[in-house]
Motif scaffolding. Sequence first.
Motif, PDB file in Angstrom:
ATOM      1  N   LEU A 169       0.844  -1.202   0.000  1.00 48.67           N
ATOM      2  CA  LEU A 169       0.000   0.000   0.000  1.00 48.67           C
ATOM      3  C   LEU A 169       0.879   1.252   0.000  1.00 48.67           C
ATOM      4  N   ALA A 170       1.997   1.195   0.727  1.00 47.19           N
ATOM      5  CA  ALA A 170       2.913   2.337   0.785  1.00 47.19           C
ATOM      6  C   ALA A 170       3.498   2.637  -0.595  1.00 47.19           C
ATOM      7  N   VAL A 171       3.818   1.587  -1.358  1.00 45.89           N
ATOM      8  CA  VAL A 171       4.347   1.796  -2.720  1.00 45.89           C
ATOM      9  C   VAL A 171       3.337   2.603  -3.538  1.00 45.89           C
ATOM     10  N   GLN A 172       2.065   2.221  -3.454  1.00 50.16           N
ATOM     11  CA  GLN A 172       1.027   2.890  -4.259  1.00 50.16           C
ATOM     12  C   GLN A 172       0.790   4.323  -3.775  1.00 50.16           C
ATOM     13  N   ILE A 173       0.800   4.520  -2.461  1.00 51.66           N
ATOM     14  CA  ILE A 173       0.547   5.866  -1.918  1.00 51.66           C
ATOM     15  C   ILE A 173       1.717   6.793  -2.259  1.00 51.66           C
ATOM     16  N   ALA A 174       2.944   6.285  -2.101  1.00 48.51           N
ATOM     17  CA  ALA A 174       4.119   7.114  -2.417  1.00 48.51           C
ATOM     18  C   ALA A 174       4.121   7.478  -3.904  1.00 48.51           C
ATOM     19  N   HIS A 175       3.768   6.518  -4.748  1.00 53.96           N
ATOM     20  CA  HIS A 175       3.679   6.780  -6.199  1.00 53.96           C
ATOM     21  C   HIS A 175       2.616   7.847  -6.467  1.00 53.96           C
ATOM     22  N   ASP A 176       1.483   7.719  -5.789  1.00 55.21           N
ATOM     23  CA  ASP A 176       0.387   8.678  -5.983  1.00 55.21           C
ATOM     24  C   ASP A 176       0.787  10.080  -5.510  1.00 55.21           C
ATOM     25  N   LEU A 177       1.685  10.150  -4.525  1.00 55.94           N
ATOM     26  CA  LEU A 177       2.156  11.453  -4.023  1.00 55.94           C
ATOM     27  C   LEU A 177       3.179  12.075  -4.970  1.00 55.94           C
ATOM     28  N   GLY A 178       3.553  11.324  -5.988  1.00 57.85           N
ATOM     29  CA  GLY A 178       4.492  11.863  -6.980  1.00 57.85           C
ATOM     30  C   GLY A 178       5.949  11.584  -6.672  1.00 57.85           C
ATOM     31  N   ALA A 179       6.196  10.651  -5.747  1.00 56.39           N
ATOM     32  CA  ALA A 179       7.576  10.337  -5.387  1.00 56.39           C
ATOM     33  C   ALA A 179       8.195   9.371  -6.400  1.00 56.39           C
ATOM     34  N   TYR A 180       9.530   9.328  -6.418  1.00 59.48           N
ATOM     35  CA  TYR A 180      10.249   8.289  -7.148  1.00 59.48           C
ATOM     36  C   TYR A 180      10.387   7.143  -6.149  1.00 59.48           C
ATOM     37  N   VAL A 181       9.764   6.013  -6.441  1.00 58.15           N
ATOM     38  CA  VAL A 181       9.641   4.943  -5.445  1.00 58.15           C
ATOM     39  C   VAL A 181      10.600   3.791  -5.735  1.00 58.15           C
ATOM     40  N   ILE A 182      11.395   3.462  -4.726  1.00 59.35           N
ATOM     41  CA  ILE A 182      12.268   2.287  -4.790  1.00 59.35           C
ATOM     42  C   ILE A 182      11.774   1.328  -3.711  1.00 59.35           C
ATOM     43  N   ALA A 183      11.550   0.082  -4.057  1.00 65.19           N
ATOM     44  CA  ALA A 183      11.060  -0.881  -3.067  1.00 65.19           C
ATOM     45  C   ALA A 183      11.974  -2.089  -3.033  1.00 65.19           C
ATOM     46  N   THR A 184      12.001  -2.767  -1.887  1.00 63.74           N
ATOM     47  CA  THR A 184      12.718  -4.040  -1.802  1.00 63.74           C
ATOM     48  C   THR A 184      11.702  -5.167  -1.677  1.00 63.74           C
ATOM     49  N   ALA A 185      12.017  -6.292  -2.277  1.00 66.66           N
ATOM     50  CA  ALA A 185      11.161  -7.483  -2.206  1.00 66.66           C
ATOM     51  C   ALA A 185      12.003  -8.672  -2.650  1.00 66.66           C
ATOM     52  N   SER A 186      11.545  -9.876  -2.335  1.00 65.52           N
ATOM     53  CA  SER A 186      12.242 -11.068  -2.824  1.00 65.52           C
ATOM     54  C   SER A 186      11.818 -11.331  -4.272  1.00 65.52           C
ATOM     55  N   ALA A 187      12.602 -12.162  -4.963  1.00 65.35           N
ATOM     56  CA  ALA A 187      12.477 -12.310  -6.420  1.00 65.35           C
ATOM     57  C   ALA A 187      11.042 -12.528  -6.898  1.00 65.35           C
ATOM     58  N   LYS A 189       8.280 -11.565  -5.908  1.00 64.03           N
ATOM     59  CA  LYS A 189       7.318 -10.463  -5.769  1.00 64.03           C
ATOM     60  C   LYS A 189       7.735  -9.209  -6.540  1.00 64.03           C
ATOM     61  N   CYS A 190       8.943  -9.232  -7.139  1.00 62.44           N
ATOM     62  CA  CYS A 190       9.481  -7.989  -7.726  1.00 62.44           C
ATOM     63  C   CYS A 190       8.608  -7.440  -8.854  1.00 62.44           C
ATOM     64  N   ASP A 191       8.198  -8.292  -9.791  1.00 58.08           N
ATOM     65  CA  ASP A 191       7.412  -7.797 -10.935  1.00 58.08           C
ATOM     66  C   ASP A 191       6.085  -7.230 -10.449  1.00 58.08           C
ATOM     67  N   TRP A 192       5.492  -7.917  -9.492  1.00 59.70           N
ATOM     68  CA  TRP A 192       4.204  -7.462  -8.964  1.00 59.70           C
ATOM     69  C   TRP A 192       4.360  -6.102  -8.257  1.00 59.70           C
ATOM     70  N   VAL A 193       5.409  -5.946  -7.463  1.00 62.34           N
ATOM     71  CA  VAL A 193       5.609  -4.672  -6.752  1.00 62.34           C
ATOM     72  C   VAL A 193       5.859  -3.546  -7.762  1.00 62.34           C
ATOM     73  N   ASP A 203      15.732  -6.765  -5.538  1.00 55.60           N
ATOM     74  CA  ASP A 203      15.601  -8.084  -4.908  1.00 55.60           C
ATOM     75  C   ASP A 203      16.649  -8.159  -3.804  1.00 55.60           C
ATOM     76  N   TYR A 204      16.182  -7.962  -2.579  1.00 55.46           N
ATOM     77  CA  TYR A 204      17.126  -7.841  -1.449  1.00 55.46           C
ATOM     78  C   TYR A 204      17.869  -9.147  -1.172  1.00 55.46           C
ATOM     79  N   THR A 205      17.388 -10.255  -1.762  1.00 57.42           N
ATOM     80  CA  THR A 205      18.095 -11.526  -1.547  1.00 57.42           C
ATOM     81  C   THR A 205      19.292 -11.652  -2.485  1.00 57.42           C
ATOM     82  N   ARG A 206      19.330 -10.771  -3.478  1.00 59.60           N
ATOM     83  CA  ARG A 206      20.402 -10.901  -4.481  1.00 59.60           C
ATOM     84  C   ARG A 206      21.305  -9.678  -4.586  1.00 59.60           C
TER      85      ARG A 206
END
Length: 321
Positions: A169-187, A189-193, A203-206
């Motif tokens: 939800l934070a990814v979507q809200i930050a994007h909606d606020l006009g931010a440049y969003v960088i997120a971490t996730a495992s492999a 989930k990356c495409d979905w995020v 991908d924080y595992t790699r």
Amino acid sequence: MAQRIQQRSYGGPEVLELVDVPEPDPRDLAEGEVLVRVHAAGVNPVDTQTRRGGGVSGLMGGFPFTVGWDVAGTVAALGPGAGGGSNGLAVGSRVFAFSRFPEQAAAYADFAVLRESELALVPPSMSDAQAGGLPLAGLTAWQDLVDIAAVQPGQRVLIHGGGGGVGHLAVQIAHDLGAYVIATASAGKCDWVASLGADEVLDYTRVDVVAGLRNRPVDVVLDTVSGPMGPPSVACAAPGGTVIELLGVSEETKAAAQESGVNAVYHAVHPDGGQLQHLADMVAGGRLAVDVSEEYPLARAADAHRAVESGRTRGKLVLRP
Ligand SMILES: NC(=O)c1ccc[n+]([C@@H]2O[C@H](COP(=O)([O-])OP(=O)(O)OC[C@H]3O[C@@H](n4cnc5c(N)ncnc54)[C@H](OP(=O)(O)O)[C@@H]3O)[C@@H](O)[C@H]2O)c1
């Protein structure tokens, strides 16, 4: 009769038991209270922490008690002074809320008593399950990004745990606020995020996230993983930036933040019906979507807790009374 989950001791998921209880009597409703037939109850890490004797267990008022603070359902009865306002709240309205926190709300049940000031109307396009999954996690993301960090368009925001309940939800809200969003996730989930609006997903595992951001630090870090992630989160922030730790700021994180001129803060989410209505409007406008990866019947609350405690779930889990 109605049913609810209760526990008579602290412990593992097996302490959660399904019991029969009398249906609540609308005549017992206090000023401003609303009786809701629950269609979905969101499951959050604080539920599992409280079940074990941590979290907000000290405020449960003794055994037996029922965890759960996220409710979506229909209004079954209105207490004195409730309803009749400009939002049209009435018996039969679809509502949702993060209610009564940190006191007992007993959301894992067929019925819950909510405060009108803490609830919002569910948009027609939103399912009960999605509405049950939004309140606590959505308000956390909103309050952290807007109230605490005051994210501005063009700012760089790093969200650790972009695939989790708060994170997606934070990814979507930050994007909606006009931010440049960088997120971490495992492999997995990356495409979905990325599809949620993240400009980059690491991908924080790699990859070494700190090394990757050393020469291009961010303005804000929302660290939903917290704990050992504190100092590395500080290392990703520019001097004057803000790091929000969801589980508290450790001494180590505090020291690292002081040394690098970063503001490291902890914020506890609080109920807010107005903010929840704003999130509901974002959903209605297609700017925010809740991902519910699994729904469980009330009787399987223990399995839902086991899944949350794995720390590997995607989006939200909800119970369906
Ligand atoms: N202070 C407050 O008011 C407040 C409010 C809400 C939540 N919280 C706390 O915040 C935390 C997160 O809550 P939540 O509801 O978002 O939990 P959650 O949905 O259970 O988070 C699970 C997610 O965390 C990700 N994850 C685990 N380790 C990671 C790592 N090292 N790097 C990146 N991602 C990682 C997992 O993704 P992968 O499978 O991809 O690793 C999974 O998708 C909990 O500890 C909760 O108690 C605090």
